[in-house]
Design a protein around this motif. Structure first.
Motif, short mmCIF file in Angstrom:
data_model
loop_
_atom_site.label_atom_id
_atom_site.label_comp_id
_atom_site.label_asym_id
_atom_site.label_seq_id
_atom_site.Cartn_x
_atom_site.Cartn_y
_atom_site.Cartn_z
N GLY A 62 19.81 21.52 57.28
CA GLY A 62 21.12 21.93 57.77
C GLY A 62 22.22 21.92 56.72
N ALA A 63 21.96 21.33 55.57
CA ALA A 63 22.98 21.28 54.50
C ALA A 63 23.02 22.61 53.75
CB ALA A 63 22.67 20.15 53.53
N ASP A 64 24.16 22.91 53.16
CA ASP A 64 24.25 24.13 52.35
C ASP A 64 23.52 23.91 51.03
OD1 ASP A 64 25.97 22.79 50.55
OD2 ASP A 64 27.76 23.60 51.50
N ALA A 65 23.38 24.98 50.25
CA ALA A 65 22.59 24.92 49.01
C ALA A 65 23.16 23.90 48.02
CB ALA A 65 22.51 26.31 48.38
N ALA A 66 24.46 23.88 47.85
CA ALA A 66 25.07 22.96 46.88
C ALA A 66 24.81 21.51 47.25
CB ALA A 66 26.56 23.22 46.75
N ARG A 67 24.98 21.18 48.52
CA ARG A 67 24.74 19.79 48.96
C ARG A 67 23.26 19.43 48.86
NH1 ARG A 67 28.96 19.97 53.82
NH2 ARG A 67 30.77 19.38 52.60
N THR A 68 22.40 20.39 49.16
CA THR A 68 20.97 20.15 49.04
C THR A 68 20.59 19.83 47.61
OG1 THR A 68 20.49 21.57 50.94
CG2 THR A 68 18.67 21.15 49.40
N LEU A 69 21.06 20.65 46.67
CA LEU A 69 20.75 20.42 45.26
C LEU A 69 21.33 19.10 44.77
CD1 LEU A 69 21.20 24.01 43.80
CD2 LEU A 69 19.06 22.74 44.09
N ASP A 70 22.54 18.78 45.20
CA ASP A 70 23.14 17.50 44.82
C ASP A 70 22.27 16.34 45.29
OD1 ASP A 70 25.31 18.64 43.55
OD2 ASP A 70 26.68 18.36 45.24
N ARG A 71 21.80 16.41 46.51
CA ARG A 71 20.97 15.34 47.08
C ARG A 71 19.65 15.21 46.33
NH1 ARG A 71 20.03 12.65 52.19
NH2 ARG A 71 18.35 11.22 51.72
N LEU A 72 18.99 16.35 46.05
CA LEU A 72 17.72 16.31 45.33
C LEU A 72 17.89 15.76 43.93
CD1 LEU A 72 16.20 19.74 46.43
CD2 LEU A 72 15.80 17.48 47.42
N TRP A 73 18.95 16.20 43.25
CA TRP A 73 19.23 15.72 41.90
C TRP A 73 19.50 14.21 41.92
CZ3 TRP A 73 18.47 17.53 37.24
CH2 TRP A 73 19.09 16.88 36.16
N GLN A 74 20.28 13.77 42.90
CA GLN A 74 20.61 12.36 43.03
C GLN A 74 19.34 11.52 43.25
OE1 GLN A 74 23.10 11.45 46.39
NE2 GLN A 74 23.38 9.33 45.76
N GLU A 75 18.47 11.97 44.13
CA GLU A 75 17.23 11.23 44.42
C GLU A 75 16.36 11.10 43.18
OE1 GLU A 75 15.91 9.93 47.39
OE2 GLU A 75 17.75 10.33 48.50
N ALA A 76 16.16 12.22 42.46
CA ALA A 76 15.33 12.18 41.26
C ALA A 76 15.98 11.33 40.17
CB ALA A 76 15.07 13.60 40.75
N SER A 77 17.31 11.45 40.03
CA SER A 77 18.02 10.67 39.01
C SER A 77 17.99 9.18 39.31
CB SER A 77 19.47 11.14 38.91
OG SER A 77 19.52 12.46 38.41
N GLU A 78 18.16 8.82 40.58
CA GLU A 78 18.09 7.41 40.95
C GLU A 78 16.69 6.86 40.69
OE1 GLU A 78 19.45 6.97 44.98
OE2 GLU A 78 21.52 7.43 44.43
N HIS A 79 15.68 7.65 40.98
CA HIS A 79 14.31 7.21 40.75
C HIS A 79 14.07 6.92 39.27
CE1 HIS A 79 9.98 6.89 41.31
NE2 HIS A 79 9.85 7.62 40.22
N SER A 80 14.58 7.80 38.41
CA SER A 80 14.35 7.65 36.96
C SER A 80 15.45 6.84 36.28
CB SER A 80 14.23 9.02 36.30
OG SER A 80 15.46 9.71 36.37
N ARG A 81 16.39 6.35 37.08
CA ARG A 81 17.54 5.59 36.55
C ARG A 81 18.30 6.41 35.52
NH1 ARG A 81 14.08 0.14 35.67
NH2 ARG A 81 13.29 0.04 37.78
N GLY A 82 18.36 7.72 35.77
CA GLY A 82 19.13 8.62 34.90
C GLY A 82 18.47 8.93 33.58
N HIS A 83 17.21 8.55 33.42
CA HIS A 83 16.52 8.75 32.15
C HIS A 83 15.57 9.94 32.25
CE1 HIS A 83 14.73 7.71 28.33
NE2 HIS A 83 13.53 7.82 28.88
N ALA A 84 16.01 11.11 31.78
CA ALA A 84 15.18 12.31 31.81
C ALA A 84 14.49 12.47 30.46
CB ALA A 84 16.04 13.53 32.10
N ILE A 85 13.17 12.64 30.48
CA ILE A 85 12.43 12.84 29.24
C ILE A 85 11.83 14.25 29.18
CG2 ILE A 85 11.92 10.41 28.89
CD1 ILE A 85 9.11 11.00 30.02
N ASP A 86 12.11 15.06 30.18
CA ASP A 86 11.58 16.41 30.24
C ASP A 86 12.65 17.29 30.85
OD1 ASP A 86 9.82 18.54 30.14
OD2 ASP A 86 8.39 17.73 31.57
#
Length: 99
Positions: A62-86
């Protein structure tokens, strides 16, 4: 394609078959790189994975595209503690619901 369906393009093949599916108002297509699903907890822990991505996407119903992407990015970032290696790319195409 079911709402929770994922298309695996990481097989290493150079050619892909053609798949046709029809999107209805409210449907979405999520495109992402393996940097999202392979995000590690603290750089060495478990992968974020497709199951976590699927759950995070389902939680945005039910969320719009921007909110959906924000949520997905937040979940992945929290999981990796903001450490992207790829590479970490998300793109969402959503069919606007009819008024």
């Amino acid at each position: 394609m079911a709402a929770s369906g994922l298309l695996d393009t990481g097989s290493g093949r150079d050619q892909f078959g053609e798949t046709v599916f029809h999107l209805r108002p409210g449907d979405a297509v999520l495109l992402y790189t393996d940097g999202i699903t392979e995000a590690r907890d603290g750089g060495r822990g478990p992968l974020f994975g497709e199951d976590s991505l699927r759950r995070a996407l389902a939680a945005t119903s039910g969320a719009d595209a921007a909110r959906t992407l924000d949520r997905l990015w937040q979940e992945a970032s929290e999981h990796s503690r903001g450490h992207a290696i790829d590479d970490t790319v998300l793109m969402l195409l959503r069919v606007v619901p009819e008024a």
